[in-house]
Enzyme design. Structure first.
Site, PDB file in Angstrom:
ATOM      1  N   GLU A 233       0.829  -1.219   0.000  1.00  0.00           N
ATOM      2  CA  GLU A 233       0.000   0.000   0.000  1.00  0.00           C
ATOM      3  C   GLU A 233       0.855   1.257   0.000  1.00  0.00           C
ATOM      4  O   GLU A 233       0.513   2.249  -0.624  1.00  0.00           O
ATOM      5  CB  GLU A 233      -0.932   0.003   1.223  1.00  0.00           C
ATOM      6  CG  GLU A 233      -2.007  -1.065   1.178  1.00  0.00           C
ATOM      7  CD  GLU A 233      -2.980  -0.861   0.020  1.00  0.00           C
ATOM      8  OE1 GLU A 233      -2.557  -1.102  -1.138  1.00  0.00           O
ATOM      9  OE2 GLU A 233      -4.123  -0.478   0.243  1.00  0.00           O
TER      10      GLU A 233
ATOM     11  N   THR B 158      -5.420   7.523  -5.729  1.00  0.00           N
ATOM     12  CA  THR B 158      -5.452   7.722  -4.274  1.00  0.00           C
ATOM     13  C   THR B 158      -4.683   8.991  -3.907  1.00  0.00           C
ATOM     14  O   THR B 158      -5.122   9.781  -3.073  1.00  0.00           O
ATOM     15  CB  THR B 158      -4.837   6.504  -3.567  1.00  0.00           C
ATOM     16  OG1 THR B 158      -5.551   5.363  -3.996  1.00  0.00           O
ATOM     17  CG2 THR B 158      -4.939   6.607  -2.055  1.00  0.00           C
TER      18      THR B 158
HETATM   19  P1  ADP Z   1      -7.140   1.247  -5.304  1.00  0.00           P
HETATM   20  O1  ADP Z   1      -7.719   2.328  -4.454  1.00  0.00           O
HETATM   21  O2  ADP Z   1      -8.183   0.619  -6.174  1.00  0.00           O
HETATM   22  O3  ADP Z   1      -6.309   0.260  -4.556  1.00  0.00           O
HETATM   23  P2  ADP Z   1      -4.810   2.695  -5.856  1.00  0.00           P
HETATM   24  O4  ADP Z   1      -4.826   3.958  -6.665  1.00  0.00           O
HETATM   25  O5  ADP Z   1      -4.626   2.755  -4.396  1.00  0.00           O
HETATM   26  O6  ADP Z   1      -6.139   1.919  -6.261  1.00  0.00           O
HETATM   27  O7  ADP Z   1      -3.660   1.711  -6.355  1.00  0.00           O
HETATM   28  C1  ADP Z   1      -3.389   1.535  -7.662  1.00  0.00           C
HETATM   29  C2  ADP Z   1      -1.931   1.927  -7.920  1.00  0.00           C
HETATM   30  O8  ADP Z   1      -1.068   0.870  -7.512  1.00  0.00           O
HETATM   31  C3  ADP Z   1      -1.723   2.131  -9.394  1.00  0.00           C
HETATM   32  O9  ADP Z   1      -0.851   3.244  -9.552  1.00  0.00           O
HETATM   33  C4  ADP Z   1      -1.008   0.883  -9.843  1.00  0.00           C
HETATM   34  O10 ADP Z   1      -0.142   1.090 -10.925  1.00  0.00           O
HETATM   35  C5  ADP Z   1      -0.226   0.463  -8.588  1.00  0.00           C
HETATM   36  N1  ADP Z   1       0.014  -0.992  -8.547  1.00  0.00           N
HETATM   37  C6  ADP Z   1       1.191  -1.613  -8.507  1.00  0.00           C
HETATM   38  N2  ADP Z   1       1.026  -2.954  -8.467  1.00  0.00           N
HETATM   39  C7  ADP Z   1      -0.302  -3.192  -8.496  1.00  0.00           C
HETATM   40  C8  ADP Z   1      -1.082  -4.377  -8.479  1.00  0.00           C
HETATM   41  N3  ADP Z   1      -0.550  -5.601  -8.459  1.00  0.00           N
HETATM   42  N4  ADP Z   1      -2.421  -4.233  -8.489  1.00  0.00           N
HETATM   43  C9  ADP Z   1      -2.992  -3.017  -8.514  1.00  0.00           C
HETATM   44  N5  ADP Z   1      -2.302  -1.854  -8.535  1.00  0.00           N
HETATM   45  C10 ADP Z   1      -0.955  -1.931  -8.520  1.00  0.00           C
END
Ligand code: ADP
Length: 308
Positions: free
Chosen positions: A128, A181
């Site tokens: 995260e 985010t």
């Molecule tokens: P959510 O709120 O749906 O979790 P976020 O914006 O917090 O979405 O997270 C997505 C971010 O994390 C994107 O920038 C994405 O490129 C990065 N990321 C890296 N690895 C992964 C993964 N395995 N799955 C999803 N997002 C990923």
């Protein structure tokens, strides 16, 4: 080589009043992952389907979360990760959390569970931190522990699994606009007034009490956010119309899921959750935007093993 396939669930964080501390786990929305333990040391992402995400271990949340686990495990082993994305990144239903949680849970299982599920929350938080710059646990905790969870404290980390009243059903609408985010954090003011704080902690206490006593009306009254929602809802088209419609159709409460743009509505039965879905479908059809609507019971287990 030992392998396992897991369902890595989507999650709804914040639940209106509990910014960064409350979350719950969905049952029918989530990613799939296959994890292999090999004899060649190191963590490798060998396949990603369904999304354009980095294969480099250090840039993928699943990669860094497993690296954190292995650093503490201490023995030289290899891990290969296949990710089948169903949850879109930036949807606000814990896309990054599902990958981090699914990966560390699966590796721990293949190693014979050397770590407790609570400890896995810490490893998943490393993912995260990579995704959003902030090691929050309100998605990874429910993804790993299932049901509803509360992060009572971050320093030291103190995560509590709450009661899961059996009739609750979630309706989630995901408008297909990307709200990162990091962007939705930047609209939040860093200070709150005492009046707002009193209102908010009253609701957090009310929601936790409502979950334990299975008092659905109290759960509904407590699903109120006087701090974050007024600032963030401006990023979500037709937020207020969706919320009004969900409540009119009988939802207990409705708010922003995580950092948005998804909106959740919690209902007391599958029938009501379906009516809520129909109502918000009518509202969103008029926007011309693409969107998905999910209806899901609460998953009290978290990450689950699937047939390989
Ligand atoms: P959510 O709120 O749906 O979790 P976020 O914006 O917090 O979405 O997270 C997505 C971010 O994390 C994107 O920038 C994405 O490129 C990065 N990321 C890296 N690895 C992964 C993964 N395995 N799955 C999803 N997002 C990923």
């Amino acid at each position: 080589m030992k392998s396992i396939k897991v369902f890595a669930p989507a999650t709804v964080a914040n639940l209106s009043c509990g910014f960064d501390v409350l979350g719950c786990c969905l049952d029918t929305v989530g990613d799939e992952m296959i994890i292999h333990i090999t004899s060649t040391p190191g963590v490798r992402i060998i396949k990603i389907e369904g999304a354009d995400l980095p294969l480099e271990t250090e840039k993928n949340v699943a990669g860094v979360a497993v690296q954190a686990l292995l650093a503490e495990y201490g023995k030289e082993i290899g891990v290969e990760i296949e990710i089948f994305k169903k949850i879109k990144a930036g949807s606000g239903i814990g896309s990054s959390a599902a990958s981090s949680a699914g990966a560390v849970w699966a590796v721990n299982h293949l190693l014979g569970t050397p770590f407790s599920t609570y400890k896995l929350v810490e490893f998943a938080m490393v993912g995260e931190k990579l995704a959003s710059g902030n090691a929050h646990a309100d998605n990874v905790a429910p993804a790993l522990l299932g049901g509803f969870t509360l992060v009572r404290s971050y320093t030291p980390l103190d995560v509590i699994k709450l009661n899961n009243p059996k009739d609750l059903v979630m309706t989630v609408i995901h408008p297909q606009i990307e709200v990162k985010t990091s962007d939705s954090r930047s609209v939040i003011k860093q200070n709150v007034s005492l009046k707002q704080a009193i209102n908010q902690w009253g609701n957090v206490g009310g929601l936790v009490a409502g979950l334990f006593t299975e008092d659905y009306d109290l759960i509904g009254r407590s699903l109120e956010d006087v701090i974050i929602e007024p600032m963030r809802s401006i990023l979500i088209p037709e937020f207020q119309k969706v919320k009004d419609t969900a409540i009119r159709q009988g939802a207990l409460g409705c708010g922003i899921s995580g950092s948005g743009p998804s909106i959740f509505a919690l209902s007391k039965s599958m029938n009501t959750a379906q009516k809520v879905a129909q109502g918000i479908n009518e509202v969103y059809k008029k926007t011309g935007l693409d969107f998905d609507i999910h209806i899901s019971k609460i998953n009290n287990q978290g990450v689950k093993i699937m047939e390989l």
